[in-house]
Design a protein around this motif. Structure first.
Motif, PDB file in Angstrom:
ATOM      1  N   ALA A  57      -3.833   8.275 -15.565  1.00 52.14           N
ATOM      2  CA  ALA A  57      -3.199   8.838 -14.632  1.00 52.14           C
ATOM      3  C   ALA A  57      -2.112   8.611 -14.348  1.00 52.14           C
ATOM      4  N   MET A  58      -1.310   7.945 -15.239  1.00 49.96           N
ATOM      5  CA  MET A  58       1.044   7.729 -15.036  1.00 49.96           C
ATOM      6  C   MET A  58       1.124   8.413 -15.301  1.00 49.96           C
ATOM      7  N   ALA A  59       0.607   8.819 -17.042  1.00 52.56           N
ATOM      8  CA  ALA A  59       0.906  10.087 -17.665  1.00 52.56           C
ATOM      9  C   ALA A  59       0.949  11.323 -17.032  1.00 52.56           C
ATOM     10  N   CYS A  60      -0.028  12.161 -16.394  1.00 50.77           N
ATOM     11  CA  CYS A  60      -0.592  13.383 -15.733  1.00 50.77           C
ATOM     12  C   CYS A  60       0.694  13.512 -14.522  1.00 50.77           C
ATOM     13  N   GLY A  61       0.812  11.689 -13.914  1.00 49.47           N
ATOM     14  CA  GLY A  61       1.645  11.609 -12.210  1.00 49.47           C
ATOM     15  C   GLY A  61       2.734  12.645 -13.541  1.00 49.47           C
ATOM     16  N   LEU A  62       3.134  12.327 -14.710  1.00 42.87           N
ATOM     17  CA  LEU A  62       4.770  11.990 -14.709  1.00 42.87           C
ATOM     18  C   LEU A  62       5.072  13.926 -15.271  1.00 42.87           C
ATOM     19  N   VAL A  63       3.842  14.128 -16.085  1.00 39.46           N
ATOM     20  CA  VAL A  63       3.983  15.874 -15.923  1.00 39.46           C
ATOM     21  C   VAL A  63       4.109  16.676 -15.406  1.00 39.46           C
ATOM     22  N   ILE A  64       4.045  15.927 -14.130  1.00 38.30           N
ATOM     23  CA  ILE A  64       3.912  16.824 -12.804  1.00 38.30           C
ATOM     24  C   ILE A  64       5.312  16.399 -11.849  1.00 38.30           C
ATOM     25  N   ASP A  65       5.496  15.396 -12.452  1.00 33.26           N
ATOM     26  CA  ASP A  65       7.136  15.180 -12.022  1.00 33.26           C
ATOM     27  C   ASP A  65       8.005  16.186 -12.519  1.00 33.26           C
ATOM     28  N   THR A  66       7.882  16.911 -13.156  1.00 34.60           N
ATOM     29  CA  THR A  66       8.704  17.675 -13.994  1.00 34.60           C
ATOM     30  C   THR A  66       8.740  19.419 -13.398  1.00 34.60           C
ATOM     31  N   LEU A  67       7.718  18.951 -12.616  1.00 36.64           N
ATOM     32  CA  LEU A  67       7.692  20.156 -11.706  1.00 36.64           C
ATOM     33  C   LEU A  67       8.963  19.847  -9.864  1.00 36.64           C
ATOM     34  N   LEU A  68       8.659  18.628  -9.720  1.00 35.35           N
ATOM     35  CA  LEU A  68       9.565  17.966  -8.567  1.00 35.35           C
ATOM     36  C   LEU A  68      11.145  17.709  -9.561  1.00 35.35           C
ATOM     37  N   LEU A  69      11.530  17.115 -10.615  1.00 39.20           N
ATOM     38  CA  LEU A  69      12.526  17.360 -11.058  1.00 39.20           C
ATOM     39  C   LEU A  69      13.465  19.026 -11.291  1.00 39.20           C
TER      40      LEU A  69
ATOM     41  N   THR B  77       1.827  26.047  -5.820  1.00 35.26           N
ATOM     42  CA  THR B  77       1.999  24.369  -5.709  1.00 35.26           C
ATOM     43  C   THR B  77       0.823  23.810  -6.343  1.00 35.26           C
ATOM     44  N   LEU B  78      -0.764  24.732  -5.898  1.00 32.79           N
ATOM     45  CA  LEU B  78      -1.928  24.100  -5.590  1.00 32.79           C
ATOM     46  C   LEU B  78      -2.654  23.694  -7.058  1.00 32.79           C
ATOM     47  N   VAL B  79      -1.551  24.406  -8.144  1.00 34.41           N
ATOM     48  CA  VAL B  79      -2.124  23.424  -9.865  1.00 34.41           C
ATOM     49  C   VAL B  79      -1.683  21.611  -9.777  1.00 34.41           C
ATOM     50  N   GLY B  80      -0.890  21.742  -9.024  1.00 34.83           N
ATOM     51  CA  GLY B  80      -0.114  20.380  -8.996  1.00 34.83           C
ATOM     52  C   GLY B  80      -1.270  18.987  -8.209  1.00 34.83           C
ATOM     53  N   ALA B  81      -2.275  19.727  -7.294  1.00 34.15           N
ATOM     54  CA  ALA B  81      -2.948  19.163  -6.659  1.00 34.15           C
ATOM     55  C   ALA B  81      -4.224  18.974  -7.461  1.00 34.15           C
TER      56      ALA B  81
ATOM     57  N   MET C 116      -4.660  18.736   1.693  1.00 24.40           N
ATOM     58  CA  MET C 116      -3.653  17.569   1.481  1.00 24.40           C
ATOM     59  C   MET C 116      -2.197  18.729   0.724  1.00 24.40           C
ATOM     60  N   GLN C 117      -2.027  18.983   0.051  1.00 20.63           N
ATOM     61  CA  GLN C 117      -1.086  19.822  -0.465  1.00 20.63           C
ATOM     62  C   GLN C 117      -0.837  21.260   0.150  1.00 20.63           C
ATOM     63  N   ILE C 118      -1.100  21.903   0.572  1.00 25.63           N
ATOM     64  CA  ILE C 118      -0.901  22.618   2.040  1.00 25.63           C
ATOM     65  C   ILE C 118      -0.296  22.371   3.315  1.00 25.63           C
ATOM     66  N   ASP C 119      -1.148  21.074   3.574  1.00 22.54           N
ATOM     67  CA  ASP C 119      -0.092  20.389   4.575  1.00 22.54           C
ATOM     68  C   ASP C 119       1.161  19.433   4.121  1.00 22.54           C
ATOM     69  N   ALA C 120       1.151  18.898   3.002  1.00 21.12           N
ATOM     70  CA  ALA C 120       2.696  18.893   3.014  1.00 21.12           C
ATOM     71  C   ALA C 120       3.456  19.385   2.728  1.00 21.12           C
ATOM     72  N   ASN C 121       2.863  20.877   2.566  1.00 19.53           N
ATOM     73  CA  ASN C 121       3.945  22.312   2.156  1.00 19.53           C
ATOM     74  C   ASN C 121       4.631  22.802   3.270  1.00 19.53           C
TER      75      ASN C 121
ATOM     76  N   LEU D 253      11.067  27.081 -12.834  1.00 22.35           N
ATOM     77  CA  LEU D 253      10.210  26.367 -11.861  1.00 22.35           C
ATOM     78  C   LEU D 253       8.678  26.868 -12.436  1.00 22.35           C
ATOM     79  N   GLY D 254       8.783  27.856 -12.645  1.00 23.34           N
ATOM     80  CA  GLY D 254       7.775  29.125 -12.888  1.00 23.34           C
ATOM     81  C   GLY D 254       6.504  28.304 -13.842  1.00 23.34           C
ATOM     82  N   ASP D 255       7.571  28.137 -14.879  1.00 22.72           N
ATOM     83  CA  ASP D 255       7.244  28.103 -16.297  1.00 22.72           C
ATOM     84  C   ASP D 255       6.880  26.272 -16.546  1.00 22.72           C
ATOM     85  N   THR D 256       7.970  25.136 -15.038  1.00 25.06           N
ATOM     86  CA  THR D 256       6.570  24.321 -15.654  1.00 25.06           C
ATOM     87  C   THR D 256       5.497  23.786 -14.850  1.00 25.06           C
ATOM     88  N   ALA D 257       4.961  25.199 -13.812  1.00 19.31           N
ATOM     89  CA  ALA D 257       4.163  24.675 -13.104  1.00 19.31           C
ATOM     90  C   ALA D 257       2.695  25.214 -13.963  1.00 19.31           C
TER      91      ALA D 257
END
Length: 305
Positions: A186-198, A23-27, A61-66, A282-286
């Motif tokens: 920044a918005m585009a980056c957030g959208l791409v990372i949101d695919t991971l949550l989706l 998940t650190l990739v997303g951070a 912060m990502q580790i903390d969130a995890n 999920l792994g492929d999305t990351a």
């Protein structure tokens, strides 16, 4: 609770698994993009020490969130034997609840300490932004993700804040000005990372319904959620047209090579549909979002020459 015999309780391996390294990739990606824009707009004059602090803050912060997610989902009974996703440390008995509470305190403290030097570069408003990041790190798991707001938080805390804040803080004070181009990225980056949550919530849709967790995927249902997954990737790349208007053609063209990977992963998602096999998606999305980040950074740096 039945333990995994391969992982000793509270061992080093247990903590590595609990930190969820993938998940650190997303951070890291948003910080990379922010630094690349600073190089592009600053003429190579970048405060790398500020960029390093941004990266450290984002990773801790990502580790903390995890850890927050692991602990609170455990005490709320969301992580049981019916969960399809990767195993969680507390629910598997790899880490005791008491130790995880202690780790939450330490990682939150480390995040604050790693971000504190940024006050020197951005003033006291930086301290306020950092405090908001810490606050929502806890609010995400404890209440907001169960109300369909997780995707909005991803756009803000994995897109707008890390990309723009890194960009702003990495520039010398005299070079700073508002940039619609960076805001769009920044918005585009957030959208791409949101695919991971989706895809994560798509995999867990049945379990989330059972435990009363109302994610956006639960609200939309499987069919619309799959389409949204595909759409946000294409929308992120389409937003790159803004880069062309600013004379940065490669920053638009190179990320387009992300789309074939994204489309193939979407087709796998449709084909698999249900079950633990979605963890491969999920792994492929990351992987895909990391490729997107590298391509965007490469395009920005090449455009800077």
């Amino acid at each position: 609770m039945k333990k995994n015999v391969c992982v000793e309780t509270n061992s080093c391996r247990a903590w590595i698994l609990a930190s969820r390294p993938k998940t650190l990739v997303g951070a890291a990606v948003p910080v990379m993009v922010g630094v690349a824009f600073a190089v592009l707009h600053g003429g190579g004059m970048v405060r790398m020490e500020a960029a390093v602090c941004c990266l450290l803050f984002a990773l801790v912060m990502q580790i903390d969130a995890n850890f927050v997610n692991d602990y609170f989902d455990f005490i709320k009974g969301r992580d049981d034997e019916r969960r399809l996703g990767p195993r969680r440390a507390c629910s598997q008995g790899w880490i005791t609840a008491q130790r995880m509470r202690q780790a939450l305190f330490l990682t939150t403290l480390l995040a604050c300490l790693s971000g504190l030097p940024l006050v020197y570069y951005g003033g006291w408003v930086t301290l306020a932004i950092g405090a908001i990041c810490v606050l929502f790190c806890f609010l995400y798991t404890t209440c907001l993700s169960s109300r369909g707001l997780g995707d909005v938080l991803v756009l803000v805390f994995f897109g707008l804040i890390p990309v723009y804040a890194t960009y702003y803080l990495s520039l010398p004070a005299g070079s700073r000005s508002f940039s619609f181009e960076v805001l769009t990225a920044a918005m585009a980056c957030g959208l791409v990372i949101d695919t991971l949550l989706l895809v994560n919530n798509y995999r867990d849709i049945d379990n989330d319904r059972r435990v009363g967790k109302r994610t956006l995927v639960v609200y939309l249902g499987p069919r619309l959620s799959r389409r949204l997954y595909l759409l946000v990737g294409y929308l992120a790349c389409a937003m790159g047209l803004v880069f062309v208007l600013h004379g940065h053609l490669l920053a638009f063209l190179l990320p387009l090579f992300y789309l074939p990977l994204h489309t193939r992963t979407y087709r796998s998602m449709v084909r698999i549909d249900r079950g633990k096999a979605l963890n491969r998606v999920l792994g492929d999305t990351a992987r895909n979002l990391f490729v997107y980040g590298l391509l965007l950074v490469a395009g920005l740096l090449l455009d800077s020459f």
